[in-house]
Motif scaffolding. Structure first.
Motif, PDB file in Angstrom:
ATOM      1  N   VAL A 170       0.846  -1.196   0.000  1.00 42.72           N
ATOM      2  CA  VAL A 170       0.000   0.000   0.000  1.00 42.72           C
ATOM      3  C   VAL A 170       0.879   1.242   0.000  1.00 42.72           C
ATOM      4  CG1 VAL A 170      -1.754   1.302   1.251  1.00 42.72           C
ATOM      5  CG2 VAL A 170      -1.873  -1.199   1.174  1.00 42.72           C
ATOM      6  N   VAL A 171       0.638   2.137  -0.973  1.00 31.86           N
ATOM      7  CA  VAL A 171       1.377   3.395  -1.056  1.00 31.86           C
ATOM      8  C   VAL A 171       0.633   4.491  -0.309  1.00 31.86           C
ATOM      9  CG1 VAL A 171       2.319   5.156  -2.599  1.00 31.86           C
ATOM     10  CG2 VAL A 171       2.389   2.740  -3.258  1.00 31.86           C
ATOM     11  N   GLU A 172      -0.665   4.643  -0.606  1.00 34.09           N
ATOM     12  CA  GLU A 172      -1.464   5.673   0.042  1.00 34.09           C
ATOM     13  C   GLU A 172      -2.938   5.397  -0.196  1.00 34.09           C
ATOM     14  OE1 GLU A 172      -1.490   9.574  -1.744  1.00 34.09           O
ATOM     15  OE2 GLU A 172      -0.717   8.777  -3.646  1.00 34.09           O
ATOM     16  N   VAL A 173      -3.781   6.093   0.562  1.00 38.01           N
ATOM     17  CA  VAL A 173      -5.230   6.090   0.368  1.00 38.01           C
ATOM     18  C   VAL A 173      -5.617   7.489  -0.080  1.00 38.01           C
ATOM     19  CG1 VAL A 173      -7.481   5.773   1.449  1.00 38.01           C
ATOM     20  CG2 VAL A 173      -5.565   4.320   2.131  1.00 38.01           C
ATOM     21  N   ALA A 174      -6.349   7.591  -1.198  1.00 36.97           N
ATOM     22  CA  ALA A 174      -6.682   8.895  -1.770  1.00 36.97           C
ATOM     23  C   ALA A 174      -8.160   8.937  -2.139  1.00 36.97           C
ATOM     24  CB  ALA A 174      -5.815   9.171  -3.003  1.00 36.97           C
TER      25      ALA A 174
ATOM     26  N   ARG B  10      -1.652  12.804  -8.785  1.00 35.63           N
ATOM     27  CA  ARG B  10      -0.331  13.391  -8.516  1.00 35.63           C
ATOM     28  C   ARG B  10       0.583  13.286  -9.741  1.00 35.63           C
ATOM     29  NH1 ARG B  10      -1.333  14.044  -3.308  1.00 35.63           N
ATOM     30  NH2 ARG B  10      -2.226  12.322  -2.109  1.00 35.63           N
TER      31      ARG B  10
ATOM     32  N   THR C  98     -13.177   6.262  -2.956  1.00 33.23           N
ATOM     33  CA  THR C  98     -11.957   6.036  -2.171  1.00 33.23           C
ATOM     34  C   THR C  98     -11.035   5.103  -2.941  1.00 33.23           C
ATOM     35  OG1 THR C  98     -13.179   6.285  -0.099  1.00 33.23           O
ATOM     36  CG2 THR C  98     -11.021   5.223   0.016  1.00 33.23           C
TER      37      THR C  98
ATOM     38  N   VAL D  77      -7.268   3.024  -3.089  1.00 26.73           N
ATOM     39  CA  VAL D  77      -6.080   2.505  -2.405  1.00 26.73           C
ATOM     40  C   VAL D  77      -5.025   2.287  -3.480  1.00 26.73           C
ATOM     41  CG1 VAL D  77      -5.104   0.669  -1.007  1.00 26.73           C
ATOM     42  CG2 VAL D  77      -7.460   1.384  -0.625  1.00 26.73           C
TER      43      VAL D  77
ATOM     44  N   GLN E  93       1.511  -0.675  -5.007  1.00 30.64           N
ATOM     45  CA  GLN E  93       2.774  -0.679  -5.745  1.00 30.64           C
ATOM     46  C   GLN E  93       3.422  -2.043  -5.616  1.00 30.64           C
ATOM     47  OE1 GLN E  93       5.467   2.686  -5.373  1.00 30.64           O
ATOM     48  NE2 GLN E  93       7.223   1.320  -5.290  1.00 30.64           N
TER      49      GLN E  93
ATOM     50  N   LYS F 148       2.712   0.854 -10.298  1.00 33.45           N
ATOM     51  CA  LYS F 148       1.593   1.227  -9.451  1.00 33.45           C
ATOM     52  C   LYS F 148       0.264   1.012 -10.157  1.00 33.45           C
ATOM     53  CE  LYS F 148       4.009   4.897  -6.864  1.00 33.45           C
ATOM     54  NZ  LYS F 148       3.982   6.347  -6.530  1.00 33.45           N
TER      55      LYS F 148
ATOM     56  N   CYS G 245      -4.299   1.272  -8.773  1.00 37.81           N
ATOM     57  CA  CYS G 245      -5.160   1.568  -7.637  1.00 37.81           C
ATOM     58  C   CYS G 245      -6.458   0.781  -7.770  1.00 37.81           C
ATOM     59  CB  CYS G 245      -5.441   3.065  -7.519  1.00 37.81           C
ATOM     60  SG  CYS G 245      -6.223   3.803  -8.969  1.00 37.81           S
TER      61      CYS G 245
ATOM     62  N   GLN H 286      -5.809  -0.904   9.949  1.00 44.08           N
ATOM     63  CA  GLN H 286      -4.678  -1.815   9.802  1.00 44.08           C
ATOM     64  C   GLN H 286      -4.626  -2.766  10.989  1.00 44.08           C
ATOM     65  OE1 GLN H 286      -0.918   0.162   9.101  1.00 44.08           O
ATOM     66  NE2 GLN H 286       0.258  -1.550   9.937  1.00 44.08           N
TER      67      GLN H 286
END
Length: 644
Positions: free
Chosen positions: A539-543, A562, A584, A586, A589, A594, A596, A605
């Motif tokens: 997981v890289v980020e939640v956007a 980004r 939402t 996720v 990577q 990458k 999502c 978590q």
């Protein structure tokens, strides 16, 4: 120093097992003839002798060698196991145990402990019922002939002393050639140092032999001479002088060594061997504790009982410590599988007529036992491919301005929570144009897509089933089978594989593996009302998704996030069409790439136990396993490797 300490510990552990086998088998022999016990004794004594010699414990090696001579006589039926002989051999095992205690304490075994025992063993060897009386023995006196006299018979004996050139680079090979030449003319009765040490090259360049032969001293001197030999002297053997040099035999070959028997001290048992199935059962119990800890935490949050929270906190720490301890017990140094690779490199290089220097680093890096078996075959195949495909023949390398001998390097290291293996060679590298042509010929790419493909995409073709650029099929490679299986095997271990190659410089394979597959941190998400888990390491980020940033490229839905255009996966074929808007994201990577996925919500978590899918269910693309969180639900764990 660390390696020496590690090998010394392994030596002591293995030697104690062989020592125990010898003692138990000797006791079994005292109760009657037992061929299996004799074979066990001989095998254990031979192993103990070889390990002692390899570690440089000469006194133990000499004692084991003398015992092995006795065991050989017993096995061939030339000697019976009398109570006196059994007592002597058990005394020898007592001294070996004392030597092991000294070695374990970091000391070297004392030579005086084994001298009288070796003399007693030689006396037993010479005291054969059918041995001829020794020259000069009085009538009625029990003859005790030396093993030399018994072996030589009527042939004259000679002392042969050979001194090699200090500059000789292969002392072991030269010594073996001289031994073989002398054996063609007679029998070698003794060697100083021992034959094992000579064959291993562990001597100072000079060695002595006792040879029984009727060829004469000049013939023996001729065959003992040759390249790298500074001097070879041959003198007639004088039994009287040899007897004066030997330590005096005890009056009673049994009573004297008994004084060196077992000490009264108790040795603490520091190591035990445990069946791997028991470790697996223990690991399953630890995993159950982790699952139930999550359930207790859920109950504690629901009811808000302070005392319960405090007790749960202490239990949680104990479970975590137990989990870490159990994981450490299951960890095994990669040296266990690295040790068999030099032979593979040698055989493949000889088959191809290549010269390869193989360097291994980081063998002490540890990996979970459950992953060792799955890693062995992929690593073996990559190593063989590196020698067979990557490194050029000596003539080609010289023409390219390279050294004749190619370099193949295997490195293992830890990087945060992962284990990284790198297999690098300085061969010809992969030619993108050759890969491009092969892809079109095999129908894996159209000419247009092949021309537009990047170097990374072309190199990635080597993992396609049936893809090969080998110009001819051999017993080793070129059949288009291998690297696709390698990739699937690494992904089954939850790892990734990456390749870098430069034409004329070489190729590097990088394997990234988790240290264990059993217990991992995951992010719990909801998709269409169903829960699934995603490994946190991916997981890289939640956007949050903006609808104006969503685009369609062909049949693929993408989003600009980004300044990066990422593929979007809604996983509707796995979880159905979501009734929510799904804004939402996720971001995942894997191996530098990458993508999502769209989720309804993110739960949080937690640490979970991942179980593989049952054989009844079979494999499911996109799912690496299942987990059971605290509320008892069965939650699928997404396999990010297949998504990216």
């Amino acid at each position: 120093m660390l390696d020496e300490e590690m090998y010394r510990k392994l030596f002591v552990d293995e030697s104690r097992e062989n020592h125990e086998v010898i003692v138990n088998s000797l006791l079994a022999l005292e109760h009657g003839e037992d061929a299996a016990a004799i074979d066990e004794i001989f095998r254990s004594a031979h192993t103990l002798k070889g390990m002692s010699a390899s570690m440089g414990y000469d006194e133990m090696e000499h004692l084991c060698h003398a015992m092995e001579d006795i065991f050989q006589l017993i096995r061939s039926g030339q000697r019976d196991v009398t109570p006196a002989l059994a007592d002597l051999l058990l005394c020898c095992t007592d001294v070996i145990e004392e030597m092991l205690d000294e070695i374990e304490a970091g000391e070297r075994p004392a030579s005086e402990k084994s001298g009288s025992l070796i003399a007693s063993l030689k006396a037993f060897i010479g005291d054969q019922p059918d041995a001829p009386p020794a020259a000069g023995s009085a009538p009625g006196e029990e003859p005790v002939s030396s093993p030399v006299a018994a072996a030589a018979g009527s042939l004259p004996c000679y002392d042969v002393t050979v001194t090699l050139d200090p500059a000789c680079g292969m002392k072991d090979v030269r010594a073996i050639i001289i031994l073989q030449n002398l054996e063609a003319l007679g029998s070698i009765l003794e060697t100083t140092p021992s034959r094992d040490l000579l064959e291993d090259g562990r001597f100072d360049g000079s060695f002595s032999l006792l040879v029984a032969s009727d060829a004469g001293d000049e013939a023996l001197a001729t065959v003992a001479s040759g390249a790298d030999v500074v001097s070879a002297t041959v003198t007639p053997y004088d039994p009287s002088e040899a007897a004066a040099d030997e330590p005096p035999l005890p009056d009673d070959p049994v009573q004297a060594p008994q004084k060196a028997g077992k000490s009264d001290k108790n040795r603490e048992i520091k190591n035990i061997r445990v069946d791997i199935q028991r470790l697996d059962q223990m690991m399953n119990l630890v995993e159950d504790l982790v699952i139930n800890r999550g359930r207790l935490e859920l109950i504690a949050r629901k009811h808000g009982i302070k005392e319960f929270d405090e007790a749960l906190s202490m239990v949680g720490r104990s479970v975590s410590d137990l989990q870490n301890l159990m994981m450490g017990i299951r960890m095994i140094p990669l040296e266990r599988i690295f040790s068999r690779l030099p032979r593979v490199v040698r055989d493949v290089a000889n088959y191809d007529g290549k010269e390869v220097e193989f360097v291994v680093e980081g063998g002490d890096t540890e990996l979970d036992r459950s992953m060792m078996d799955g890693l062995n075959d992929p690593l073996l195949h990559i190593i063989r491919n590196a020698v067979n495909h990557g490194i050029e023949s000596p003539g080609v390398r010289e023409a390219a301005g390279k050294p004749r001998k190619g370099l193949l390097k295997l490195t293992a290291r830890r990087d945060r929570d992962n284990v990284i293996l790198e297999i690098e060679e300085d061969g010809a590298g992969m030619d993108p144009e050759k890969l491009r042509r092969s892809a079109v010929e095999k129908g894996l790419m159209t000419p247009e897509s092949a021309r537009a493909a990047s170097k990374e995409e072309l190199i990635g073709l080597i993992f396609q089933p049936g893809f090969s650029t080998a110009e001819k099929i051999t017993d080793i490679s070129g059949r288009g089978v291998g690297l696709d299986v390698v990739k699937r095997s690494i992904e089954a271990l939850k790892g990734t594989i990456r390749v870098e190659s430069v034409v004329g410089k070489g190729t590097k394979f990088e394997l990234v593996l988790p240290p264990t597959m059993a217990i991992v941190d995951v992010m719990m998400v909801h998709i269409n009302g169903m829960r699934c888990a995603i490994p946190v390491s991916n997981v890289v980020e939640v956007a949050t998704a903006r609808q104006d940033a969503v685009h369609h490229i062909g049949s693929t839905e993408t989003i600009l996030l980004r300044d990066n255009l990422l593929p979007m996966h809604r996983l509707e074929d796995m979880f159905g069409v979501s009734t929510k808007s799904g804004d939402t994201l996720v971001v995942l990577q894997n191996n530098g790439k990458k993508c999502c996925i769209v989720v309804d919500s993110v739960e949080g978590q937690q640490e979970v136990v991942v179980k593989p899918l049952s054989r009844l269910v079979g494999s499911c693309r996109g799912i690496s396993g299942v987990t059971i969180p605290g509320d008892g639900d069965v939650v699928p764990v997404l396999d990010v490797n297949t998504m990216v």
